[in-house]
Design a protein around this motif. Sequence first.
Motif, PDB file in Angstrom:
ATOM      1  N   ASN A  16      21.181   2.983  -5.087  1.00 40.91           N
ATOM      2  CA  ASN A  16      21.074   4.337  -4.550  1.00 40.91           C
ATOM      3  C   ASN A  16      21.556   4.387  -3.103  1.00 40.91           C
ATOM      4  O   ASN A  16      22.222   5.342  -2.685  1.00 40.91           O
ATOM      5  N   GLU A  60      26.021  15.278  -9.656  1.00 43.19           N
ATOM      6  CA  GLU A  60      25.324  14.411 -10.611  1.00 43.19           C
ATOM      7  C   GLU A  60      26.315  13.461 -11.261  1.00 43.19           C
ATOM      8  O   GLU A  60      26.020  12.267 -11.444  1.00 43.19           O
ATOM      9  N   ARG A 120      17.936  11.385 -11.035  1.00 44.84           N
ATOM     10  CA  ARG A 120      16.810  11.761 -11.887  1.00 44.84           C
ATOM     11  C   ARG A 120      17.162  12.982 -12.729  1.00 44.84           C
ATOM     12  O   ARG A 120      16.879  13.025 -13.941  1.00 44.84           O
ATOM     13  N   SER A 121      17.817  13.965 -12.119  1.00 43.59           N
ATOM     14  CA  SER A 121      18.215  15.169 -12.846  1.00 43.59           C
ATOM     15  C   SER A 121      19.247  14.843 -13.923  1.00 43.59           C
ATOM     16  O   SER A 121      19.162  15.335 -15.056  1.00 43.59           O
ATOM     17  N   GLU A 165      17.575   9.708  -0.692  1.00 40.21           N
ATOM     18  CA  GLU A 165      16.634  10.534  -1.456  1.00 40.21           C
ATOM     19  C   GLU A 165      17.372  11.580  -2.285  1.00 40.21           C
ATOM     20  O   GLU A 165      16.953  11.918  -3.399  1.00 40.21           O
ATOM     21  N   THR A 166      18.485  12.084  -1.726  1.00 41.04           N
ATOM     22  CA  THR A 166      19.285  13.072  -2.456  1.00 41.04           C
ATOM     23  C   THR A 166      19.945  12.430  -3.668  1.00 41.04           C
ATOM     24  O   THR A 166      19.999  13.024  -4.753  1.00 41.04           O
ATOM     25  N   LYS A 189      18.823   9.870  -5.297  1.00 42.42           N
ATOM     26  CA  LYS A 189      17.739   9.637  -6.268  1.00 42.42           C
ATOM     27  C   LYS A 189      17.422  10.911  -7.033  1.00 42.42           C
ATOM     28  O   LYS A 189      17.214  10.883  -8.260  1.00 42.42           O
ATOM     29  N   SER A 190      17.423  12.044  -6.342  1.00 38.45           N
ATOM     30  CA  SER A 190      17.129  13.316  -6.993  1.00 38.45           C
ATOM     31  C   SER A 190      18.227  13.690  -7.991  1.00 38.45           C
ATOM     32  O   SER A 190      17.936  14.112  -9.121  1.00 38.45           O
ATOM     33  N   TYR A 191      19.501  13.518  -7.590  1.00 42.18           N
ATOM     34  CA  TYR A 191      20.607  13.804  -8.504  1.00 42.18           C
ATOM     35  C   TYR A 191      20.551  12.894  -9.731  1.00 42.18           C
ATOM     36  O   TYR A 191      20.800  13.336 -10.860  1.00 42.18           O
TER      37      TYR A 191
END
Length: 281
Positions: free
Chosen positions: A237, A224, A256-257, A249-250, A252-254
């Motif tokens: 991204n 992150e 967002r977290s 996508e990974t 984006k997920s990191y």
Amino acid sequence: MPEPGEATELRTALLRLRRTSGLPVVFGGLSSDARHAPIAELSGARTSVLRGLVIASGSGLGGKAIALARPCAVSDYPSSRHISHEYDTAVAAEGLRSVVAVPVVVRRTVRGVLYGALREPLTLGDRTFDVVASAARDVEQALAVRDEVQRLLAATREQVSDPGTAPGTWEDVREAHRELRALAPRIVDPVLRDELLAVCGRLASASGAERAPAAGRARLAPREVDVVACVASGATNAAAAERLGLRPETVKSYLRSAMRKLGAHTRLEAVVAARRAGLLP
């Protein structure tokens, strides 16, 4: 002399080479200077006679590979007329016959040599050449990463230790921090990786900007932090994914977290919050 930590990359590559190639014996060494490579790692050997053998450029099969900076092979080492025979005693003691040697080349400089061998006089096929060459490329990449890390560490130590660093250099500090964080997951040597991450931590706290109280600081996972560091440099991204070796996508997920943990609603807010938390310089 090769650095002690480099043996880790070499050993890892040789073990993987033996497993994927089916070759019963693999061995290799990294250069102690521009023209010599001591054999330091063995896998599958019956004796220790090859360990410590110093391969000189131009001598034997490995020396020929070093001198030409390209792979070389023989189907029957003892009788080959295409190589010199300074190392016949050691090769015979280990019972090696068919041998391939591939140089490890980093930025046009030979940094070592990897071998694969059979105890029968057989012609090695293209697949075997490809697998040994792939192992050499793995070592080359690892050494290139180590070189880059050492360069960045040397360039940042002075900035980190100098409390009077001029404001105009902070973009350089931030860029070095981002590059070092991106390289960290690719470092096999735990000592070098710990040193790298320690310098990253010092860089992140070096700006002297107002920090949030320790009790209230967000705690981000390493990846992150990596993603937010890329975002801080203006990366999209997709660009962050390419730099970090991740899928978009990974990333984006990191992100967002990280934004959730930092209490941020935008990418800019996430960067500001991460700097205030001492996670980024």
